[in-house]
Design a protein around this motif. Sequence first.
Motif, PDB file in Angstrom:
ATOM      1  N   UNK A 171       4.087 -23.089 -31.414  1.00  0.00           N
ATOM      2  CA  UNK A 171       2.652 -23.404 -30.726  1.00  0.00           C
ATOM      3  C   UNK A 171       2.582 -24.692 -29.948  1.00  0.00           C
ATOM      4  N   UNK A 172       1.432 -24.738 -29.254  1.00  0.00           N
ATOM      5  CA  UNK A 172       1.595 -25.916 -28.184  1.00  0.00           C
ATOM      6  C   UNK A 172       1.688 -27.233 -29.011  1.00  0.00           C
ATOM      7  N   UNK A 173       1.055 -27.697 -30.091  1.00  0.00           N
ATOM      8  CA  UNK A 173       1.142 -28.787 -30.889  1.00  0.00           C
ATOM      9  C   UNK A 173       2.628 -28.866 -31.465  1.00  0.00           C
ATOM     10  N   UNK A 174       3.534 -27.848 -31.420  1.00  0.00           N
ATOM     11  CA  UNK A 174       4.965 -28.147 -31.989  1.00  0.00           C
ATOM     12  C   UNK A 174       5.843 -28.785 -30.855  1.00  0.00           C
ATOM     13  N   UNK A 175       5.215 -28.631 -29.693  1.00  0.00           N
ATOM     14  CA  UNK A 175       6.191 -29.031 -28.575  1.00  0.00           C
ATOM     15  C   UNK A 175       5.807 -30.336 -28.162  1.00  0.00           C
ATOM     16  N   UNK A 176       6.744 -31.277 -27.781  1.00  0.00           N
ATOM     17  CA  UNK A 176       6.406 -32.541 -26.983  1.00  0.00           C
ATOM     18  C   UNK A 176       6.506 -32.110 -25.538  1.00  0.00           C
ATOM     19  N   UNK A 177       5.477 -31.647 -25.035  1.00  0.00           N
ATOM     20  CA  UNK A 177       5.632 -30.936 -23.706  1.00  0.00           C
ATOM     21  C   UNK A 177       5.639 -31.672 -22.765  1.00  0.00           C
ATOM     22  N   UNK A 178       4.700 -32.707 -22.586  1.00  0.00           N
ATOM     23  CA  UNK A 178       4.872 -33.694 -21.596  1.00  0.00           C
ATOM     24  C   UNK A 178       6.113 -34.421 -21.034  1.00  0.00           C
ATOM     25  N   UNK A 179       6.914 -34.826 -22.060  1.00  0.00           N
ATOM     26  CA  UNK A 179       8.055 -35.513 -21.774  1.00  0.00           C
ATOM     27  C   UNK A 179       9.098 -34.515 -21.633  1.00  0.00           C
ATOM     28  N   UNK A 180       9.192 -33.210 -22.063  1.00  0.00           N
ATOM     29  CA  UNK A 180       9.821 -32.333 -22.020  1.00  0.00           C
ATOM     30  C   UNK A 180       9.768 -31.731 -20.440  1.00  0.00           C
ATOM     31  N   UNK A 181       8.467 -31.699 -19.884  1.00  0.00           N
ATOM     32  CA  UNK A 181       8.378 -31.381 -18.507  1.00  0.00           C
ATOM     33  C   UNK A 181       9.101 -32.320 -17.468  1.00  0.00           C
ATOM     34  N   UNK A 182       8.954 -33.784 -17.913  1.00  0.00           N
ATOM     35  CA  UNK A 182       9.372 -34.751 -17.125  1.00  0.00           C
ATOM     36  C   UNK A 182      10.803 -34.611 -17.157  1.00  0.00           C
ATOM     37  N   UNK A 183      11.526 -34.429 -18.377  1.00  0.00           N
ATOM     38  CA  UNK A 183      12.993 -34.157 -18.283  1.00  0.00           C
ATOM     39  C   UNK A 183      13.293 -32.983 -17.326  1.00  0.00           C
ATOM     40  N   UNK A 184      12.706 -31.872 -17.436  1.00  0.00           N
ATOM     41  CA  UNK A 184      13.216 -30.791 -16.563  1.00  0.00           C
ATOM     42  C   UNK A 184      13.023 -31.241 -15.008  1.00  0.00           C
ATOM     43  N   UNK A 185      12.231 -32.009 -14.876  1.00  0.00           N
ATOM     44  CA  UNK A 185      11.825 -32.639 -13.278  1.00  0.00           C
ATOM     45  C   UNK A 185      13.151 -33.608 -13.084  1.00  0.00           C
ATOM     46  N   UNK A 186      13.688 -34.187 -13.985  1.00  0.00           N
ATOM     47  CA  UNK A 186      14.834 -35.266 -13.804  1.00  0.00           C
ATOM     48  C   UNK A 186      16.140 -34.253 -13.675  1.00  0.00           C
ATOM     49  N   UNK A 187      16.323 -33.095 -13.904  1.00  0.00           N
ATOM     50  CA  UNK A 187      17.512 -32.548 -14.276  1.00  0.00           C
ATOM     51  C   UNK A 187      18.438 -32.535 -13.138  1.00  0.00           C
ATOM     52  N   UNK A 188      18.020 -32.927 -11.980  1.00  0.00           N
ATOM     53  CA  UNK A 188      19.087 -32.716 -10.720  1.00  0.00           C
ATOM     54  C   UNK A 188      19.359 -34.151 -10.324  1.00  0.00           C
ATOM     55  N   UNK A 189      19.070 -35.178 -11.057  1.00  0.00           N
ATOM     56  CA  UNK A 189      19.241 -36.704 -10.982  1.00  0.00           C
ATOM     57  C   UNK A 189      19.732 -37.356 -12.056  1.00  0.00           C
ATOM     58  N   UNK A 190      20.495 -38.335 -11.538  1.00  0.00           N
ATOM     59  CA  UNK A 190      21.153 -39.059 -12.773  1.00  0.00           C
ATOM     60  C   UNK A 190      19.992 -39.789 -13.569  1.00  0.00           C
ATOM     61  N   UNK A 191      19.974 -39.418 -14.880  1.00  0.00           N
ATOM     62  CA  UNK A 191      18.779 -39.990 -15.759  1.00  0.00           C
ATOM     63  C   UNK A 191      19.126 -39.896 -17.102  1.00  0.00           C
ATOM     64  N   UNK A 192      18.756 -40.718 -18.013  1.00  0.00           N
ATOM     65  CA  UNK A 192      19.074 -40.385 -19.443  1.00  0.00           C
ATOM     66  C   UNK A 192      18.407 -39.134 -20.123  1.00  0.00           C
ATOM     67  N   UNK A 193      17.322 -38.604 -19.715  1.00  0.00           N
ATOM     68  CA  UNK A 193      16.802 -37.493 -20.117  1.00  0.00           C
ATOM     69  C   UNK A 193      17.445 -36.206 -19.551  1.00  0.00           C
ATOM     70  N   UNK A 194      18.477 -36.257 -18.945  1.00  0.00           N
ATOM     71  CA  UNK A 194      19.073 -35.068 -18.396  1.00  0.00           C
ATOM     72  C   UNK A 194      19.488 -34.059 -19.319  1.00  0.00           C
ATOM     73  N   UNK A 195      19.035 -32.941 -19.563  1.00  0.00           N
ATOM     74  CA  UNK A 195      19.114 -32.188 -20.350  1.00  0.00           C
ATOM     75  C   UNK A 195      20.608 -31.425 -20.836  1.00  0.00           C
TER      76      UNK A 195
END
Length: 218
Positions: A128-152
């Motif tokens: 469920x929604x409360x189980x997910x740290x969705x805000x930082x996860x969404x930001x990590x997805x947005x960083x995926x094409x860039x060199x960044x520590x959050x790259x999945x």
Amino acid sequence: MQNKLYPFMQNHFDGLVLRPSLFYSSKDGLRFEISIPGVNHLNKRNLKQIKDRTTRLFDQVFKDSDDILLITDVHTMKDDRFLENRPTKVYQKYVRRKDIRYKLFYELFHIEEEDENMVTHRFILPCQKHDIRYQPLLMAISYEDFPHPTQLLKGSQHAGIDIYFVNVTRKMIFHLYDDRGCDIIASDKENLRSLYRECNNWILDYDRVQIDDMMNNQ
């Protein structure tokens, strides 16, 4: 554990195959612009817009009591040992409770139309929604094409990733495909009505005519 995704897709989305791009393969969907065109990804104004838009869209699609499937597809070469040595950290980092992770379902498959040397590792987690740290996860997805520590998938140059949030309760699917845009589809276009009305100025102009026709025609 039983795979709940396929009967759900069969019953509510006419057997639609879950893969990019959802907007063009679905009958009822919206496509939103996320980042600022032509602006450096790390620009503070751009990062703020990414955060604001993805959070608002997600909060519109998912309510606290909704049942969700958090799906991670990792696309690799057949002989890539990446996942055996370092499993995707989506569920380790962005799912709050360790006991929830024990529900994780895994499968390996090959999409026939794609390169025969490519396979997809799919992870499905009921939550469920409360189980997910969705805000930082969404930001990590947005960083995926860039060199960044959050790259999945940091450390694997030959792998790609797609993350889908499936709202089982409301029969909607949310796919932030990268920092540029987000697809949201529904089994009933009326579930898209509030998003279409309240976030209309975020709709990608390239697809606006198609979206307007879909929402305004019976």
